[in-house]
Design an enzyme around this catalytic site. Structure first.
Site, short mmCIF file in Angstrom:
data_model
loop_
_atom_site.label_atom_id
_atom_site.label_comp_id
_atom_site.label_asym_id
_atom_site.label_seq_id
_atom_site.Cartn_x
_atom_site.Cartn_y
_atom_site.Cartn_z
N GLY A 32 53.39 18.80 36.56
CA GLY A 32 53.31 19.16 35.15
C GLY A 32 52.98 20.62 34.93
O GLY A 32 53.08 21.43 35.85
N ASN A 33 52.58 20.93 33.67
CA ASN A 33 52.34 22.32 33.28
C ASN A 33 53.58 23.16 33.65
O ASN A 33 53.51 24.15 34.34
CB ASN A 33 51.08 22.85 33.98
CG ASN A 33 50.61 24.13 33.33
OD1 ASN A 33 50.35 25.11 33.97
ND2 ASN A 33 50.54 24.13 32.02
N HIS A 38 60.42 25.06 37.24
CA HIS A 38 60.67 23.61 37.23
C HIS A 38 61.96 23.28 36.49
O HIS A 38 62.74 22.44 36.92
CB HIS A 38 59.52 22.87 36.53
CG HIS A 38 58.20 23.02 37.21
ND1 HIS A 38 57.17 23.75 36.67
CD2 HIS A 38 57.72 22.51 38.37
CE1 HIS A 38 56.12 23.70 37.47
NE2 HIS A 38 56.42 22.96 38.50
N GLY A 150 61.33 23.17 45.22
CA GLY A 150 61.46 24.63 45.18
C GLY A 150 61.20 25.24 46.55
O GLY A 150 60.31 24.78 47.28
N ASP A 153 57.55 26.83 47.71
CA ASP A 153 56.62 26.10 48.58
C ASP A 153 57.38 25.79 49.87
O ASP A 153 57.74 24.64 50.15
CB ASP A 153 56.15 24.83 47.88
CG ASP A 153 55.29 25.16 46.67
OD1 ASP A 153 54.29 25.86 46.85
OD2 ASP A 153 55.65 24.76 45.55
N GLN A 156 55.94 23.22 52.24
CA GLN A 156 56.00 21.88 51.64
C GLN A 156 57.40 21.29 51.82
O GLN A 156 57.55 20.11 52.17
CB GLN A 156 55.66 21.96 50.15
CG GLN A 156 55.92 20.67 49.39
CD GLN A 156 55.38 20.68 47.99
OE1 GLN A 156 54.19 20.48 47.78
NE2 GLN A 156 56.23 20.90 47.00
N SER A 188 55.07 30.37 39.02
CA SER A 188 54.12 29.38 39.52
C SER A 188 53.18 29.00 38.39
O SER A 188 52.85 29.85 37.53
CB SER A 188 53.31 30.00 40.66
OG SER A 188 52.14 29.26 40.89
O1 PAF Z 1 55.00 20.95 44.43
C1 PAF Z 1 54.33 20.20 43.69
O2 PAF Z 1 54.25 20.39 42.48
C2 PAF Z 1 53.59 19.03 44.31
O3 PAF Z 1 53.10 19.36 45.57
C3 PAF Z 1 54.42 17.74 44.37
C4 PAF Z 1 55.63 17.89 45.27
C5 PAF Z 1 54.88 17.36 42.96
C6 PAF Z 1 53.57 16.59 44.91
O4 PAF Z 1 52.46 16.35 44.11
#
Ligand code: PAF
Length: 282
Positions: A32-33, A38, A150, A153, A156, A188
């Protein structure tokens, strides 16, 4: 109109309906936010599928004890409006109880080895366990055909790819390009903590990444490039956690090796911790 779903059964029914109709479903997980970074994921998702689901869930298991879980901004109405404008069909907005029915401390955890042990994983112990834990649940809940993450990250994304392959999730993972402000600052949710002055100062991270990539391409030794990058960041007012050049799988390259590289920086500016990266060929 975007549909806002809070109940797992309703989400499942909606996705089942779409799939029965032969439609391909894309998924954009978020906390969110939401900002333009996004929304660009949602727009990309639209090009890859017939329907798009975005989740908004501030995941407690990926925050460390000294991190900002309680204060993380929650803006579901604005998020829903932005998602709708970007072309999202459904917003999955689960409660903590729906996500973790046995409670956060009694949850089944997903732990990805190796790629989680360095960089962000070393500086934020347990963070990627929380990410893998929640993303595996989200995948089971939404059951998308394709999911967007994205490239900002970077680590991630590597963790998710590892997990998807190892646990055989039948989901295509797409890494989307970093969206930047005009001064180069990567978008971000954390940028909102920066003062106006810090926002322009923060653009130095992207410039530093470019200098690192140029120096490696010019044949400078990696360790010297990394040291100089840290010094440059300190001189620019940052407290760097790391400034490194790695192979694309995040292992350390030997000097003189050619191939795809990524320069990664994590640094604090005032009270805000920022991360960014730049992929390039050496
Ligand atoms: O990148 C994010 O915003 C978070 O790490 C995710 C992938 C939504 C998991 O909570």
């Amino acid at each position: 109109m975007i549909e806002i779903l809070n109940e797992l059964e309703a989400l499942r029914e909606r996705v089942r309906d779409w799939k029965r109709g032969g439609l391909r479903v894309a998924f954009v997980p978020t906390m969110g936010n939401l900002h333009d970074g996004h929304f660009s994921l949602v727009r990309l998702a639209r090009t890859r599928a017939d329907r798009v689901v975005a989740s908004v869930f501030v995941n407690p298991t990926q925050f460390g004890p000294n991190e900002d879980f309680a204060h993380y901004p929650r803006t579901p109405e604005a998020d829903a409006r932005g998602l709708e404008a970007a072309g999202c069909d459904a917003m999955w907005l689960p409660s903590v109880e729906t996500m973790y029915p046995y409670g956060v401390d009694a949850t089944v955890r997903v732990q990805v080895p190796r790629v989680t042990e360095v960089l962000e994983g070393a500086h934020r112990p347990g963070h990627f366990d929380g990410v893998a834990t929640v993303v595996s649940r989200l995948f089971n809940q939404v059951q998308p055909d394709v999911a967007m993450f994205g490239r900002k990250d970077y680590q991630q994304l590597a963790v998710i790819r590892y997990m998807v392959r190892d646990l055989a999730f039948p989901i295509e993972i797409v890494g989307a390009d970093i969206v930047r402000e005009t001064n180069g600052l990567a978008m971000s949710s954390r940028n909102q903590y920066l003062s106006v002055e810090e926002r322009s100062q923060a653009a130095a991270i992207h410039r530093c990444l470019q200098v690192m990539a140029d120096a490696i391409r010019a044949g400078h030794p990696r360790e010297a490039v990394e040291r100089e990058a840290r010094e440059r960041l300190v001189a620019d007012g940052f407290a760097p956690d790391y400034a490194v050049v790695r192979r694309h799988d995040l292992t350390e390259p030997a000097d003189g090796d050619a191939g795809p590289r990524v320069a990664l920086i994590a640094a604090r500016l005032g009270r805000t911790r920022l991360i960014d990266n730049l992929e390039f060929d050496a």
